[in-house]
Design an enzyme around this catalytic site. Structure first.
Site, PDB file in Angstrom:
ATOM      1  N   HIS A 455       0.450  -1.042  -0.102  1.00  0.00           N
ATOM      2  CA  HIS A 455       0.151   0.312   0.238  1.00  0.00           C
ATOM      3  C   HIS A 455       1.021   1.149   0.456  1.00  0.00           C
ATOM      4  CE1 HIS A 455      -2.269   3.035   1.984  1.00  0.00           C
ATOM      5  NE2 HIS A 455      -2.741   3.046   1.539  1.00  0.00           N
ATOM      6  N   CYS A 833      -3.014  -1.625 -15.712  1.00  0.00           N
ATOM      7  CA  CYS A 833      -3.673  -1.125 -14.812  1.00  0.00           C
ATOM      8  C   CYS A 833      -2.554  -1.130 -13.615  1.00  0.00           C
ATOM      9  CB  CYS A 833      -4.932   0.052 -14.428  1.00  0.00           C
ATOM     10  SG  CYS A 833      -5.682  -1.164 -14.412  1.00  0.00           S
TER      11      CYS A 833
END
Length: 877
Positions: A455, A833
């Site tokens: 993250h 992506c």
């Protein structure tokens, strides 16, 4: 017929780089050009790979050919290897097909023993030179071949200088150097347990083995991984007649560049260290003579050097980095290669070479390493300050740039301290979506856990913030607000610095030099790249600021807007938590109704920034447990708002806990369970598009709605129907014409395998290669840092599959999906992506399988533009 493992320089040329390595091919080419090259031979890269296949043994055939070619070199030079009267001495150097400066090992003056030294000493009338060569050889052979630390020998040299009352190596006498040679041999025997080898043939074979072994040394492995150089290539070995730069004040060694490697200025640059061998030039032990002094002191050498430099640059059509030696006033060229340069210099040199007519625009675009553009876009540490900085640790270079600030441990503190004007760095075990505002406030993020696609890494790259992740040595004590690293204990408010391009972490406050991309060379090269590329380049952006930066850097749309990132600012998280704790559909709808106008406003801002360029919006993806409160205060606040007890809310939170949340209730499964989430998000997307279309009828607003994590045709059909029904209702109610498309992320292997079925329900595919890699390998991207180093060191993997796309496994699934999807839906639009969308090697692969676009972090857009152009030029499509 025996295989050919060895080539004389006269037998090779520049086109034999794969076989002879870069150095060997260039030495052969310089020989063909008639330049003064000390002759020799190259042992091929294939011999290196054979050495490893044979269990790190040089087989008899290769060994025999080395002996044969040494005899040929004796004929060429008129000298004899190991002979006392007319000895042939050689250098043994590595030479991979890709330049790896400083990564592998070199041995000079090979062929010496005490008898040969005594003879050379008498013949040359220069005993100091002879003994200097011998002590150097013992030191280099011991270090490179037998791994006796070089520093142990340096201590003996320093001790001798103190005894003699001198400060420079050159001030030591022949007797001093002879005594040092004896001390070195004694050190060798003490460490290795046997005498230093005196047979030159033994010395040579051991040196060749050592250079082959150096292909697998730690620094070479790290460099290869950082620069996408396959382990399977191996290194060649160049055995070359010695030219001596340490024979007195009319001798020396140096390096030269045809242009300035730091700025790109078209100005010849050289440094010479007199009475020295090449190792002295790079070691920095003495200050070399620079170009103006060379011009005055050595005018003939200067003239010859500049003539050769021009000839080589004209021949190779690129800036050259050359090594040379002067022996008794005679110039010898030891190497040329396309010089390493800064990103800014690379752009200027490429642009200037086109203006000078030496290369065309295609060659200019192909000449620049896309990865180096990172340094133009992000700040870097002041180079002078780095020299004296204390390195305290190293993590993964997760997001480029340089960060220096005071340590804080929470997102809240990061925001508060930054608001007061403090420079802070956020240090955590790991980050979560709740930390995003604190991450934005910080100069950079440092984590003890997580990999290149954790993250922290993904969000930091999107924001253009510096991030170093997965620093295993970092001990974080959040409760007591301390960290331990590099033998230091740091408290909240103490300064540290770290480099997201290298992963290096430093003690204290280092000055940061800002990045810049405003120069004309950058704009020119990028415009040429845009001419040649086939694939479009979009960005992954969740905020107007990110989108604006990406468009400035050349993005042609948004390929991924992660809508969950919009739920954390302000009081939105409260509404999401109310939705999670709702008991009925009506309660959930009421909570979502609070978010609807806010999310709609976000989308309107994105559409405004993109001015009609495509925008792909991914619906809610992460598991709901990521949104729940963690502190007692926040839990009580949620309980009060829902009219529940704290215990009831805690039970809801506990109920969301999953054994494997990455494969649990997330993605499209949320929409199957709670259709009202998809309905709310669809309304926000469509209403925003309608409003902006009315304000800007000249723009063609056509939202692309992406359903994440689908794995079957029926699943996508089910969610697609919810979205389509809701979208059509909104469009009808507004009485407008609005085009929209509905597609899916291909991030589960099953979806790739049955893409032909799924494509009948999808207008587009977008590969989410972070999750596709995770599920194909069965590696958790957040935990793989614990074992990936072992896999890389054992050569089980050549690179981190989360940083560089696995073309054989994950890539095969992607190829199957593209071919299958377009078979049933010829109009299917396909993109990528995941974070691989900004990696040049991955971009080259996805261009080959026919994707229409790549999408990447804003600051990686120029890298993707250039890499996509290079892929088109290399593949002819």
């Amino acid at each position: 017929m025996a295989r050919k493992w060895v080539y004389l320089f006269t037998e090779g040329n520049a086109n034999m780089r794969e076989l002879l390595g870069g150095k060997g091919a260039n030495l052969a080419e310089m020989t063909n050009l008639g330049l003064p090259v000390p002759q020799g031979f190259t042992i091929t890269t294939e011999a290196c790979t054979q050495y490893y296949e044979d269990g790190k043994v040089i087989n008899d055939e290769i060994s025999s050919q080395i002996s044969e070619y040494m005899r040929k070199l004796e004929e060429i030079t008129g000298k004899k290897f190991g002979d006392k009267e007319n000895p042939l001495l050689v250098s043994v150097r590595s030479g991979a097909r890709a330049s790896m400066p400083g990564m592998m090992d070199t041995i000079l003056n090979l062929g010496l023993n005490e008898d040969v030294v005594e003879s050379l000493s008498a013949q040359s009338g220069n005993p100091r030179w002879a003994w200097d060569c011998y002590r150097r050889f013992i030191q280099m052979f011991s270090d490179v071949v037998m791994e006796v630390s070089k520093s142990e020998f340096e201590k003996l040299i320093d001790k001798k200088k103190v005894e003699r009352g001198v400060t420079q190596d050159v001030d030591l006498t022949a007797e001093d150097l002879k005594d040092l040679a004896d001390q070195f041999k004694a050190m060798y025997k003490k460490t290795i347990g046997k005498d230093f080898p005196t047979d030159p043939k033994v010395q040579l074979i051991e040196a060749v083995k050592a250079v082959f072994r150096s292909w697998d040394n730690p620094r070479a492995n790290v460099y290869r991984r950082d620069n996408d150089i396959p382990y399977s290539w191996g290194t060649a070995v160049n055995v070359q007649m010695m030219a001596f730069g340490n024979m007195g004040d009319d001798s020396g060694s140096g390096v030269a560049f045809t242009r300035n490697p730091a700025t790109g200025e078209n100005k010849f640059y050289a440094e010479i260290l007199m009475n020295a061998q090449g190792e002295d030039v790079v070691s920095g032990v003495r200050t070399p003579m620079e170009i103006d002094e060379i011009k005055k002191t050595l005018p003939d050498i200067y003239k010859q050097l500049t003539s050769i430099a021009k000839k080589l640059e004209d021949h190779y059509h690129d800036m050259q980095d050359m090594e040379f030696t002067i022996e008794h006033g005679k110039l010898y060229m030891l190497q040329t290669r396309n010089g390493k340069r800064t990103a800014r210099a690379a752009l200027k040199i490429a642009n200037d070479l086109v203006k000078e007519g030496k290369i065309d625009k295609k060659t200019a675009v192909l000449a620049i390493d896309p990865r180096n553009l990172d340094t133009l876009l992000h700040g870097s540490f002041d180079k002078a300050a780095l020299k004296s900085a204390e390195l305290i640790g190293k993590g993964l270079p997760a997001a480029p740039g340089a960060a220096s600030g005071k340590i804080v441990f929470t997102a809240e503190d990061s925001k508060e301290w930054a608001a007061k004007g403090e420079k802070v760095v956020l240090v955590r075990l790991e980050t979560s979506p709740e930390d995003i505002e604190g991450m934005k406030s910080a100069q950079g993020i440092l984590t003890a856990r997580g990999g290149m696609t954790s993250h922290a890494a993904v969000v930091a790259r999107g924001m253009g913030s510096c991030c170093v992740s997965g620093c295993k040595e970092l001990i974080v004590d959040s409760d007591n607000k301390t960290i331990q690293l590099g033998g230091h204990t740091y408290h909240e408010g103490d300064w540290i610095s770290f480099d997201g391009s290298t992963g290096n972490i430093y003690d204290g406050d280092l000055p940061v030099v800002a990045g810049a991309i405003e120069d004309e060379d950058f704009k020119t090269i990028m415009s040429w790249a845009d001419e040649f590329r086939r694939m479009k380049v979009r960005t992954n952006a969740d905020t107007p600021a990110d989108a604006k930066k990406a468009v400035e850097l050349g993005a042609e749309g948004i390929g991924l807007c992660r809508t969950e990132h919009m739920f954390f600012s302000g009081n939105r998280i409260d509404a999401i938590r109310e939705m999670i704790c709702s008991d009925t559909v009506d309660e959930r709808k009421a909570a979502l109704a609070k978010i609807l106008p806010l999310q709609q406003g976000d989308f309107e801002q994105l559409y405004e920034v993109l001015e009609g360029k495509p925008v792909t919006i991914r619906f809610l993806d992460p598991p709901l447990h990521e949104f729940v409160p963690t502190t007692e205060e926040d839990i009580k606040k949620l309980a009060d708002s829902k009219g529940k007890t704290v215990e009831e809310v805690k039970n809801v939170i506990a109920g969301l806990k999953e054994v494997n949340p990455m494969m649990g209730l997330r993605g499209c499964r949320l929409d199957v369970m709670y259709p009202e989430i998809a309905q709310m998000q669809t309304r926000a997307v469509i209403r925003a598009a309608i409003n902006v279309s009315r304000r800007h009828p000249e723009w063609q607003i056509a939202p692309e709605i992406m359903i994440p994590l689908t794995s079957s045709k029926r699943e996508l059909r089910y969610v697609r129907k919810i979205v389509k029904t809701t979208a059509d209702e909104e469009i009808a109610a507004a009485n407008v014409v609005l085009k929209y498309t509905i597609g899916t992320m291909i991030e589960i292997p099953r979806a790739a395998l049955i893409a032909d079925e799924i494509a009948t329900e999808a207008d587009f595919f977008c590969f989410g290669t972070n999750d596709l890699t995770q599920m194909t390998y069965g590696f958790s991207r957040d935990d793989s840092g614990k074992f990936l180093d072992a896999y890389l060191n054992a050569k089980i993997l050549e690179s981190d599959p989360f940083a560089k796309l696995d073309q054989t496994g994950v890539g095969k699934l992607m190829r199957i999906a593209v071919e299958g999807g377009r078979k049933t839906n010829p109009y299917l639009h396909c993109g990528i992506c995941g974070e691989h969308g900004g990696d040049p090697a991955s971009i080259e692969f996805v261009n080959s399988i026919g994707l229409d676009y790549v999408s990447c972090s804003p600051f990686r857009v120029p890298i993707a533009r250039l890499a996509a152009a290079q892929a088109s030029l290399k593949q002819g499509k």
